[in-house]
Design a protein around this motif. Structure first.
Motif, PDB file in Angstrom:
ATOM      1  N   LYS A  22       9.446 -58.771  65.106  1.00 33.15           N
ATOM      2  CA  LYS A  22      10.930 -58.693  63.734  1.00 33.15           C
ATOM      3  C   LYS A  22      10.471 -57.803  63.323  1.00 33.15           C
ATOM      4  CE  LYS A  22      11.067 -61.286  59.422  1.00 33.15           C
ATOM      5  NZ  LYS A  22      11.260 -59.415  57.833  1.00 33.15           N
ATOM      6  N   VAL A  23       9.347 -56.636  63.537  1.00 27.80           N
ATOM      7  CA  VAL A  23       8.690 -55.517  63.108  1.00 27.80           C
ATOM      8  C   VAL A  23       9.428 -54.272  63.352  1.00 27.80           C
ATOM      9  CG1 VAL A  23       7.034 -54.047  62.455  1.00 27.80           C
ATOM     10  CG2 VAL A  23       6.748 -56.185  62.089  1.00 27.80           C
ATOM     11  N   VAL A  24       9.887 -55.115  64.577  1.00 26.60           N
ATOM     12  CA  VAL A  24      10.689 -54.206  65.580  1.00 26.60           C
ATOM     13  C   VAL A  24      11.825 -53.964  65.705  1.00 26.60           C
ATOM     14  CG1 VAL A  24      11.493 -53.409  68.244  1.00 26.60           C
ATOM     15  CG2 VAL A  24       9.187 -54.138  67.946  1.00 26.60           C
ATOM     16  N   ALA A  25      12.458 -55.167  65.374  1.00 24.21           N
ATOM     17  CA  ALA A  25      13.654 -55.860  65.403  1.00 24.21           C
ATOM     18  C   ALA A  25      14.450 -55.140  63.802  1.00 24.21           C
ATOM     19  CB  ALA A  25      14.098 -57.163  65.096  1.00 24.21           C
ATOM     20  N   ASP A  26      13.034 -54.804  62.982  1.00 20.91           N
ATOM     21  CA  ASP A  26      13.558 -54.852  61.330  1.00 20.91           C
ATOM     22  C   ASP A  26      13.739 -53.262  61.314  1.00 20.91           C
ATOM     23  OD1 ASP A  26      14.364 -57.389  60.327  1.00 20.91           O
ATOM     24  OD2 ASP A  26      12.121 -56.865  59.855  1.00 20.91           O
ATOM     25  N   ARG A  27      12.983 -52.689  62.628  1.00 21.09           N
ATOM     26  CA  ARG A  27      12.839 -51.517  62.086  1.00 21.09           C
ATOM     27  C   ARG A  27      13.961 -50.707  62.605  1.00 21.09           C
ATOM     28  NH1 ARG A  27       7.601 -48.697  62.089  1.00 21.09           N
ATOM     29  NH2 ARG A  27       6.560 -50.054  59.867  1.00 21.09           N
ATOM     30  N   LEU A  28      14.672 -51.211  64.069  1.00 19.66           N
ATOM     31  CA  LEU A  28      16.178 -51.042  64.473  1.00 19.66           C
ATOM     32  C   LEU A  28      16.862 -51.138  63.496  1.00 19.66           C
ATOM     33  CD1 LEU A  28      15.364 -52.143  67.816  1.00 19.66           C
ATOM     34  CD2 LEU A  28      15.530 -49.636  66.810  1.00 19.66           C
ATOM     35  N   VAL A  29      17.587 -52.021  62.500  1.00 16.93           N
ATOM     36  CA  VAL A  29      18.611 -52.342  61.851  1.00 16.93           C
ATOM     37  C   VAL A  29      18.091 -51.165  60.396  1.00 16.93           C
ATOM     38  CG1 VAL A  29      18.819 -54.066  60.167  1.00 16.93           C
ATOM     39  CG2 VAL A  29      18.271 -54.892  62.423  1.00 16.93           C
ATOM     40  N   ASP A  30      17.166 -50.495  60.151  1.00 17.49           N
ATOM     41  CA  ASP A  30      16.838 -49.958  59.463  1.00 17.49           C
ATOM     42  C   ASP A  30      17.710 -48.379  59.799  1.00 17.49           C
ATOM     43  OD1 ASP A  30      16.096 -51.223  57.536  1.00 17.49           O
ATOM     44  OD2 ASP A  30      13.629 -50.436  57.731  1.00 17.49           O
ATOM     45  N   ALA A  31      17.442 -47.886  61.631  1.00 18.89           N
ATOM     46  CA  ALA A  31      17.643 -47.038  62.421  1.00 18.89           C
ATOM     47  C   ALA A  31      19.768 -47.209  62.374  1.00 18.89           C
ATOM     48  CB  ALA A  31      17.384 -47.191  63.757  1.00 18.89           C
ATOM     49  N   ILE A  32      20.286 -48.288  62.510  1.00 15.82           N
ATOM     50  CA  ILE A  32      21.372 -48.347  62.549  1.00 15.82           C
ATOM     51  C   ILE A  32      22.072 -47.810  60.533  1.00 15.82           C
ATOM     52  CG2 ILE A  32      23.042 -50.576  61.973  1.00 15.82           C
ATOM     53  CD1 ILE A  32      21.632 -51.422  64.407  1.00 15.82           C
ATOM     54  N   HIS A  33      21.243 -48.550  59.632  1.00 12.45           N
ATOM     55  CA  HIS A  33      21.931 -48.111  58.330  1.00 12.45           C
ATOM     56  C   HIS A  33      21.725 -46.952  57.913  1.00 12.45           C
ATOM     57  CE1 HIS A  33      21.353 -52.618  57.767  1.00 12.45           C
ATOM     58  NE2 HIS A  33      22.435 -52.505  57.424  1.00 12.45           N
ATOM     59  N   ALA A  34      20.519 -45.811  58.638  1.00 16.83           N
ATOM     60  CA  ALA A  34      20.280 -44.312  58.477  1.00 16.83           C
ATOM     61  C   ALA A  34      21.500 -43.495  59.036  1.00 16.83           C
ATOM     62  CB  ALA A  34      19.206 -44.478  58.740  1.00 16.83           C
ATOM     63  N   GLY A  35      21.547 -44.434  59.898  1.00 16.62           N
ATOM     64  CA  GLY A  35      23.082 -43.463  61.401  1.00 16.62           C
ATOM     65  C   GLY A  35      22.301 -43.095  62.464  1.00 16.62           C
ATOM     66  N   THR A  36      20.736 -43.367  62.323  1.00 20.70           N
ATOM     67  CA  THR A  36      20.320 -42.919  63.297  1.00 20.70           C
ATOM     68  C   THR A  36      20.799 -42.865  64.954  1.00 20.70           C
ATOM     69  OG1 THR A  36      18.077 -42.878  62.479  1.00 20.70           O
ATOM     70  CG2 THR A  36      17.670 -42.891  64.764  1.00 20.70           C
ATOM     71  N   LEU A  37      21.926 -44.374  65.216  1.00 16.61           N
ATOM     72  CA  LEU A  37      22.292 -44.625  66.509  1.00 16.61           C
ATOM     73  C   LEU A  37      23.063 -43.805  66.527  1.00 16.61           C
ATOM     74  CD1 LEU A  37      20.742 -48.650  66.955  1.00 16.61           C
ATOM     75  CD2 LEU A  37      19.727 -46.265  67.406  1.00 16.61           C
ATOM     76  N   GLY A  38      24.181 -43.093  65.276  1.00 22.25           N
ATOM     77  CA  GLY A  38      24.922 -42.751  66.104  1.00 22.25           C
ATOM     78  C   GLY A  38      26.289 -43.973  64.479  1.00 22.25           C
TER      79      GLY A  38
END
Lengths: 132, 132, 132, 132, 132, 132
Positions: free
Chosen positions: E89-105
């Motif tokens: 869950k910790v890893v998944a939540d961080r990846l969702v944050d990255a999506i929202h921050a635009g880090t994944l494009g």
């Protein structure tokens, strides 16, 4: 005998020359999952076979020459069938060169054998092993 | 030394004779995922160890004799414990016969060693290797 | 929900159009290990999801169209990036067509979902799933 | 040569001493998936390499000494870098002791070589092999 | 629904609090092989789910916070059992944050679900999945 | 949604009734590598899905009923085709019963779904999933 193995992969296009290759005479491609094994009879002063960080970086460097390429256009493979077993030898020879050049660290000179396996699918792979 | 390996599988029933086998003395079964490795010191004129198509077909042919059978009823295994290690030898010996018969192609006569591994589960496997 | 999955593979060359692909814009290749999953809520009269022999043959047939090819030269992929996820959809759609055509047997009409996964390496894979 | 291999695993903490280890100098951990291979030239009277039940139990026993521990606190590893390759030797040596003690059965005295592989991740593993 | 998955790993020490954990209450360690899956109903303009290079880098970045550490000493895990399922869950939540921050494009904003699986051994793994 | 999965295996003989099964109508066998997945929306007070020790033991107990047996002789399978997908349901149903009986611990009553996958080879597997 001790050994360590590190894994990486490369994705290449190529074609083969010769009737024995059947449909693989056409331009096609492969993902090669590459395992590089380093063997020595005794561990070094740090109790290891080789610095796994350096080994991983060196394998990545060797592979990067071929990764995302059409091997038919790579000069060193001119008129050569880049079979899985042949490519295993190419990778192994480069790793031996790196050991002799000291790129894997001074203590890596204690490595006696290199083995390289290229997995071309879940049902076929090829290896080459040699002395250092 | 070069090698290539091809993978196939067979699904058989059998039982074992001897207290050492515990519950495996009862009629039970196994999926054997079979890896056949062919080794030679130098590649042939096409830059390969063996025609992988012929190697795959020959392994399938050897396996087809036993696949979907109760090995207890196969005549050649009469009074023999068909252990995983023993079956590895049976498959390896048949592949050596095929090489000598020329079934794997003329250049396959350069193959020097055969190794066969049978995986009986994700936590156990057995091998047999021999000269050609 | 019940499912069965069968695995096969194909070896293709291709290139991508778009800066996002970096070095993969060059002509390169991939082995795609292909897993096709068939799902249905109830088993058929033989107590199975689908005839596994027919499913395996049909997957092999779909894959054979692309295997040992340069996808850049395949007409249906003209101006299309044949990404792993896109190819998963192509395979899945063909399997759905086969179900509707009756190629997987009459009872296969009870299949409700298809999922296809293409493994491009030991560290990356893509899937597509859809209703039948 | 015949062989059988059995697989188990252990989960340990440890740290390393030496600049070559980089961030692994910090206290961290690993799951080691452990493969123990037993080799002999001829099978025993039951047509096997070794009683696979005894081999599995003995491997589990050896591993249980280290499982769920911080190896930095284990006395026999005082001032020793418990690298993957070193731990492979520790496990192999214990299995050889067990063979000599008769723990794997009388017929196990025919085993000639032991090889132990510890997988530390999906991209790195280490082995040690020795005579019995 | 389309998805892509990328794999990486981390090596950590930790201990658990609670009788249910048995010997895992002691300080021990684990290699977690981490699979991060990104799902969306339609592909983006480049015909992909997400830039696999960015996804791989982001996963590596998330993991690097924990890799080669004793999780018992990481502040955000104070008094928390860092079970495999919880870490997923910790890893998944961080990846969702990255999506929202635009880090994944920018186009990654089309991703609808994230699933993260942590393999702790060859016989046990845990997952967490959530909407973006 | 959280999940954990544990893996075990069983080795059985059986035969099938029906032309669709081809050569598998003969008495043969299989190793089934069994993955049992437990899912719940929230973790329990110990921050886990289920006590992994109890889950592993319960899966082993369910499997032990069938392991090293000829399923054709097991009364509950009289006149039933013990296909891989059907056996997945049998194992899943038993695990649900265990949850209801409290065998997996009180907090396991929070588990909402069970999925069971049986791998019959490296190229075929089947699953069944249901609510608890």
């Amino acid at each position: 005998m001790f050994s360590i193995t590190v894994r990486d992969h490369m994705m290449v296009a190529h074609s083969f020359d010769g009737e024995v290759f059947g449909p693989a005479q056409r331009l096609h491609g492969a993902t090669f999952v590459v395992d590089a094994t380093f063997r020595r009879p005794e561990l070094d002063d740090d109790n290891i076979v080789v610095d796994i960080g350096l080994a991983t970086m060196q394998l990545a460097k060797v592979i990067s020459e071929f990764n995302f390429r059409n091997l038919d256009d790579v000069e060193q493979f001119d008129r050569i069938n880049t079979s899985t077993e042949y490519l295993a030898k190419v990778v192994a020879d480069r790793l031996v060169d790196a050991i002799h050049a000291g790129t894997l660290g001074e203590s890596a000179r204690g490595i006696r054998e290199i083995a390289v396996t290229l997995h071309e699918s879940h049902v076929a792979w090829a290896s080459y092993e040699r002395n250092v």
